[in-house]
Design a protein around this motif. Structure first.
Motif, PDB file in Angstrom:
ATOM      1  N   MET A  41      57.859 -16.759 104.348  1.00  0.00           N
ATOM      2  CA  MET A  41      56.754 -17.126 103.472  1.00  0.00           C
ATOM      3  C   MET A  41      57.225 -18.222 102.523  1.00  0.00           C
ATOM      4  O   MET A  41      58.326 -18.156 101.987  1.00  0.00           O
ATOM      5  CB  MET A  41      56.299 -15.927 102.626  1.00  0.00           C
ATOM      6  CG  MET A  41      55.633 -14.808 103.402  1.00  0.00           C
ATOM      7  SD  MET A  41      54.142 -15.278 104.317  1.00  0.00           S
ATOM      8  CE  MET A  41      53.171 -15.998 103.002  1.00  0.00           C
ATOM      9  N   PHE A  55      65.874 -10.595 106.162  1.00  0.00           N
ATOM     10  CA  PHE A  55      66.906 -11.583 105.833  1.00  0.00           C
ATOM     11  C   PHE A  55      66.872 -11.947 104.358  1.00  0.00           C
ATOM     12  O   PHE A  55      67.881 -12.283 103.783  1.00  0.00           O
ATOM     13  CB  PHE A  55      66.741 -12.844 106.685  1.00  0.00           C
ATOM     14  CG  PHE A  55      67.022 -12.606 108.136  1.00  0.00           C
ATOM     15  CD1 PHE A  55      68.320 -12.409 108.576  1.00  0.00           C
ATOM     16  CD2 PHE A  55      65.994 -12.547 109.062  1.00  0.00           C
ATOM     17  CE1 PHE A  55      68.595 -12.169 109.917  1.00  0.00           C
ATOM     18  CE2 PHE A  55      66.262 -12.316 110.399  1.00  0.00           C
ATOM     19  CZ  PHE A  55      67.559 -12.120 110.832  1.00  0.00           C
ATOM     20  N   PHE A  56      65.691 -11.900 103.770  1.00  0.00           N
ATOM     21  CA  PHE A  56      65.597 -12.250 102.358  1.00  0.00           C
ATOM     22  C   PHE A  56      64.293 -11.731 101.771  1.00  0.00           C
ATOM     23  O   PHE A  56      63.251 -11.841 102.387  1.00  0.00           O
ATOM     24  CB  PHE A  56      65.647 -13.774 102.168  1.00  0.00           C
ATOM     25  CG  PHE A  56      65.622 -14.187 100.720  1.00  0.00           C
ATOM     26  CD1 PHE A  56      66.734 -13.999  99.914  1.00  0.00           C
ATOM     27  CD2 PHE A  56      64.473 -14.733 100.153  1.00  0.00           C
ATOM     28  CE1 PHE A  56      66.710 -14.351  98.577  1.00  0.00           C
ATOM     29  CE2 PHE A  56      64.443 -15.088  98.809  1.00  0.00           C
ATOM     30  CZ  PHE A  56      65.570 -14.898  98.021  1.00  0.00           C
ATOM     31  N   VAL A  57      64.386 -11.122 100.585  1.00  0.00           N
ATOM     32  CA  VAL A  57      63.189 -10.785  99.812  1.00  0.00           C
ATOM     33  C   VAL A  57      63.491 -11.201  98.387  1.00  0.00           C
ATOM     34  O   VAL A  57      64.371 -10.656  97.749  1.00  0.00           O
ATOM     35  CB  VAL A  57      62.914  -9.264  99.734  1.00  0.00           C
ATOM     36  CG1 VAL A  57      61.492  -9.013  99.292  1.00  0.00           C
ATOM     37  CG2 VAL A  57      63.206  -8.579 101.027  1.00  0.00           C
ATOM     38  N   GLY A  58      62.780 -12.180  97.901  1.00  0.00           N
ATOM     39  CA  GLY A  58      63.033 -12.618  96.527  1.00  0.00           C
ATOM     40  C   GLY A  58      61.769 -13.134  95.911  1.00  0.00           C
ATOM     41  O   GLY A  58      61.783 -14.095  95.155  1.00  0.00           O
ATOM     42  N   LEU A  59      60.678 -12.477  96.300  1.00  0.00           N
ATOM     43  CA  LEU A  59      59.367 -12.948  95.878  1.00  0.00           C
ATOM     44  C   LEU A  59      59.308 -13.054  94.358  1.00  0.00           C
ATOM     45  O   LEU A  59      59.261 -12.062  93.650  1.00  0.00           O
ATOM     46  CB  LEU A  59      58.316 -11.961  96.381  1.00  0.00           C
ATOM     47  CG  LEU A  59      56.886 -12.454  96.431  1.00  0.00           C
ATOM     48  CD1 LEU A  59      56.772 -13.756  97.191  1.00  0.00           C
ATOM     49  CD2 LEU A  59      56.003 -11.406  97.067  1.00  0.00           C
ATOM     50  N   LYS A  60      59.372 -14.290  93.883  1.00  0.00           N
ATOM     51  CA  LYS A  60      59.297 -14.511  92.444  1.00  0.00           C
ATOM     52  C   LYS A  60      58.580 -15.836  92.234  1.00  0.00           C
ATOM     53  O   LYS A  60      58.857 -16.798  92.946  1.00  0.00           O
ATOM     54  CB  LYS A  60      60.707 -14.568  91.842  1.00  0.00           C
ATOM     55  CG  LYS A  60      60.666 -14.659  90.333  1.00  0.00           C
ATOM     56  CD  LYS A  60      61.974 -15.054  89.689  1.00  0.00           C
ATOM     57  CE  LYS A  60      61.689 -15.435  88.250  1.00  0.00           C
ATOM     58  NZ  LYS A  60      62.819 -16.064  87.582  1.00  0.00           N
ATOM     59  N   PHE A  61      57.675 -15.874  91.288  1.00  0.00           N
ATOM     60  CA  PHE A  61      56.886 -17.076  91.048  1.00  0.00           C
ATOM     61  C   PHE A  61      57.252 -17.660  89.699  1.00  0.00           C
ATOM     62  O   PHE A  61      56.957 -17.080  88.664  1.00  0.00           O
ATOM     63  CB  PHE A  61      55.390 -16.744  91.119  1.00  0.00           C
ATOM     64  CG  PHE A  61      54.982 -16.274  92.482  1.00  0.00           C
ATOM     65  CD1 PHE A  61      54.691 -17.184  93.474  1.00  0.00           C
ATOM     66  CD2 PHE A  61      54.946 -14.922  92.781  1.00  0.00           C
ATOM     67  CE1 PHE A  61      54.354 -16.756  94.748  1.00  0.00           C
ATOM     68  CE2 PHE A  61      54.610 -14.480  94.052  1.00  0.00           C
ATOM     69  CZ  PHE A  61      54.309 -15.399  95.028  1.00  0.00           C
ATOM     70  N   VAL A  96      61.968 -20.343 100.206  1.00  0.00           N
ATOM     71  CA  VAL A  96      61.515 -19.224 101.036  1.00  0.00           C
ATOM     72  C   VAL A  96      61.499 -17.957 100.184  1.00  0.00           C
ATOM     73  O   VAL A  96      62.509 -17.580  99.607  1.00  0.00           O
ATOM     74  CB  VAL A  96      62.431 -19.063 102.274  1.00  0.00           C
ATOM     75  CG1 VAL A  96      62.153 -17.755 103.010  1.00  0.00           C
ATOM     76  CG2 VAL A  96      62.250 -20.235 103.224  1.00  0.00           C
ATOM     77  N   THR A  97      60.315 -17.325 100.082  1.00  0.00           N
ATOM     78  CA  THR A  97      60.205 -16.150  99.221  1.00  0.00           C
ATOM     79  C   THR A  97      60.421 -14.844 100.000  1.00  0.00           C
ATOM     80  O   THR A  97      60.801 -13.840  99.414  1.00  0.00           O
ATOM     81  CB  THR A  97      58.840 -16.119  98.510  1.00  0.00           C
ATOM     82  OG1 THR A  97      57.811 -16.400  99.458  1.00  0.00           O
ATOM     83  CG2 THR A  97      58.773 -17.170  97.416  1.00  0.00           C
ATOM     84  N   LEU A  98      60.168 -14.855 101.305  1.00  0.00           N
ATOM     85  CA  LEU A  98      60.418 -13.681 102.150  1.00  0.00           C
ATOM     86  C   LEU A  98      60.848 -14.189 103.505  1.00  0.00           C
ATOM     87  O   LEU A  98      60.346 -15.217 103.967  1.00  0.00           O
ATOM     88  CB  LEU A  98      59.149 -12.849 102.355  1.00  0.00           C
ATOM     89  CG  LEU A  98      58.394 -12.302 101.155  1.00  0.00           C
ATOM     90  CD1 LEU A  98      57.022 -11.792 101.593  1.00  0.00           C
ATOM     91  CD2 LEU A  98      59.176 -11.161 100.523  1.00  0.00           C
ATOM     92  N   CYS A  99      61.748 -13.484 104.187  1.00  0.00           N
ATOM     93  CA  CYS A  99      62.134 -13.878 105.541  1.00  0.00           C
ATOM     94  C   CYS A  99      62.446 -12.618 106.344  1.00  0.00           C
ATOM     95  O   CYS A  99      63.376 -11.886 106.006  1.00  0.00           O
ATOM     96  CB  CYS A  99      63.354 -14.812 105.487  1.00  0.00           C
ATOM     97  SG  CYS A  99      63.837 -15.462 107.094  1.00  0.00           S
ATOM     98  N   GLY A 105      66.472 -17.698 105.206  1.00  0.00           N
ATOM     99  CA  GLY A 105      66.388 -16.781 104.072  1.00  0.00           C
ATOM    100  C   GLY A 105      67.096 -17.333 102.842  1.00  0.00           C
ATOM    101  O   GLY A 105      66.748 -16.994 101.714  1.00  0.00           O
ATOM    102  N   HIS A 148      55.553 -20.111  99.200  1.00  0.00           N
ATOM    103  CA  HIS A 148      54.417 -20.150  98.276  1.00  0.00           C
ATOM    104  C   HIS A 148      54.524 -21.407  97.442  1.00  0.00           C
ATOM    105  O   HIS A 148      55.526 -21.609  96.750  1.00  0.00           O
ATOM    106  CB  HIS A 148      54.422 -18.931  97.355  1.00  0.00           C
ATOM    107  CG  HIS A 148      54.114 -17.641  98.063  1.00  0.00           C
ATOM    108  ND1 HIS A 148      55.064 -16.912  98.726  1.00  0.00           N
ATOM    109  CD2 HIS A 148      52.948 -16.971  98.221  1.00  0.00           C
ATOM    110  CE1 HIS A 148      54.492 -15.828  99.254  1.00  0.00           C
ATOM    111  NE2 HIS A 148      53.206 -15.840  98.961  1.00  0.00           N
TER     112      HIS A 148
END
Lengths: 158, 147
Positions: free
Chosen positions: A114, B139-145, A94-97, A89, A116
Motif C-alpha cells: 500500500m 514484510f512490513f506494517v508501519g501505517l502512519k500518516f 510503503v505503508t503495508l507490504c 517493505g 498512501h
C-alpha cells in the motif's frame, strides 16, 4: 498468553476509545470493577504480547488529505518473494507490504504493497522510481487506486 | 489543523503512555498542557479527522479471523452489492478500486472458522464470487500518516 474473561471485558471496554479524561485507566477500571493499577498492568501486558499493536491515534487518512491510496500488486516468482518483499517493505513510502495467495486465473498477484499519498501523479512517480531503483521491470505489476470508500471502521471485539 | 494539532497527530500515532496520568505525560513531551491536549483530541475527533483514540488490536493474536476479499461486480449492479456487503458487521472496510476486481473489503471475524461461512453467505446473497486473499506473510506494517 491466555486471556481471561476479565481481559476480554477490558478489550471490549476500550475498543471504541480511551476516555479523554485525566485518569482514563482509572475510569475504565471503575466501569469494570478493577483498580487503576490492574488496568494499567493488563493493558501494558496486552501491548507487550502484541495483542494491542499500539495505543494512540487512529487517523481518518482521507480527511487528512491522503486521498491517493494505491494498492500496488506484483506477480513475483515464488523464489524471489522473500527478497522483493523485504525490499519493497523497506521503502519509506510503503505503508503495508504483505504476501497473499494468487487466485488464478483471475488474479496472478502474490505481493501487495500500500502507498498512501496526497496526489495520484506523485504516487505513480514514486512507483516508477521504485521500479527503476530496484530493477523490477521484469516483475508484472498493477496499481489499483481506491475510488469510493463505502465503509471504514475497525474490527469489533466482544 | 495547526502546527500543534499536526505535532499531536504525528507523535500519538507512535504510541501513548500506559500510566496513571497518560495525557499529562504525552502533553509534556509536546510542550502543551494536559487540558489543551484533551481539548484538541476531542476537537479532532469531532471534526472526524481522527477515527479513534485508543488501542489498535492485532486481530489474529486476539484469536480473530482476518482476510482481504475482492469481487468483480458489473457497474449497474455495484450499488446493490455494496449495500449488501456493507450490511455484514464482519466487513470492516470496503473500497471501490479500478480493476476488473472492483470491490475490495476486509473481513474481520471473531474466529478464523467464521471466515469461510461469511464468504459463502456473501456469495449466496449477492450472487457473485468472492476471492479471498488472507495474509500469508508480513514484510512490513508501519501505517502512519505524517501531517
Amino acid at each position: 498468553m491466555v486471556l481471561s474473561d476479565r481481559d476480554y471485558r477490558l478489550i471490549e471496554a476500550i475498543q471504541d476509545g480511551l476516555p479523554l479524561s485525566s485518569r482514563p485507566y482509572a475510569d475504565i477500571g471503575a466501569r469494570l470493577q478493577m483498580d487503576e493499577q490492574a488496568v494499567i498492568e493488563r493493558i501494558a501486558a496486552l501491548q507487550e504480547e502484541g495483542i494491542i499493536k499500539r495505543m494512540g491515534i487512529v487517523v481518518r487518512h482521507h480527511e487528512l488529505g491522503y486521498t491517493a491510496n494505491a494498492m500496488v500488486v506484483w506477480d513475483v516468482p515464488d523464489e524471489r518473494l522473500e527478497e522483493i518483499g523485504e525490499q519493497l517493505g523497506a521503502q519509506p513510502c510503503v505503508t503495508l507490504c504483505y504476501q497473499r495467495p494468487r487466485r488464478l486465473p483471475e488474479w496472478p498477484y502474490n505481493l501487495f504493497c500500500m502507498i498512501h499519498g496526497r496526489d495520484r501523479g506523485r504516487v505513480l512517480e514514486i512507483i516508477d522510481e521504485m521500479i527503476a531503483s530496484h530493477d523490477l521491470r521484469e516483475i508484472p505489476h498493477k496499481v489499483l487506486f481506491s475510488g469510493r470508500r463505502f465503509k471504514q471502521r475497525g474490527a469489533r471485539y466482544q | 489543523m495547526d502546527a500543534i494539532d499536526r505535532a499531536i497527530v504525528n507523535r500519538l500515532q507512535e504510541g501513548f503512555p500506559i500510566a496513571a496520568h497518560p495525557y499529562r505525560e504525552a502533553a509534556e513531551a509536546l510542550g502543551i498542557s494536559e487540558e489543551e491536549l484533551i481539548r484538541r483530541l476531542n476537537r479532532m475527533l469531532e471534526r472526524k479527522q481522527l477515527s479513534r483514540f485508543g488501542p489498535m488490536y492485532h486481530a489474529e493474536r486476539l484469536g480473530g479471523g482476518l482476510s482481504l476479499c475482492a469481487m468483480s461486480i458489473p457497474a449497474d449492479d455495484f450499488e446493490r452489492v455494496a449495500e449488501q456487503v456493507n450490511a455484514f458487521p464482519e466487513v470492516a472496510h470496503n473500497y471501490q478500486r479500478d480493476h476488473r476486481l472492483n470491490m475490495w473489503f476486509v473481513l474481520a471475524t471473531e474466529t478464523p472458522e467464521r471466515i469461510p461461512r461469511v464468504l459463502e453467505e456473501i456469495e449466496r446473497i449477492t450472487g457473485y464470487q468472492v476471492y479471498d486473499m488472507p495474509k500469508e506473510q508480513e514484510f512490513f506494517v508501519g501505517l502512519k500518516f505524517e501531517v
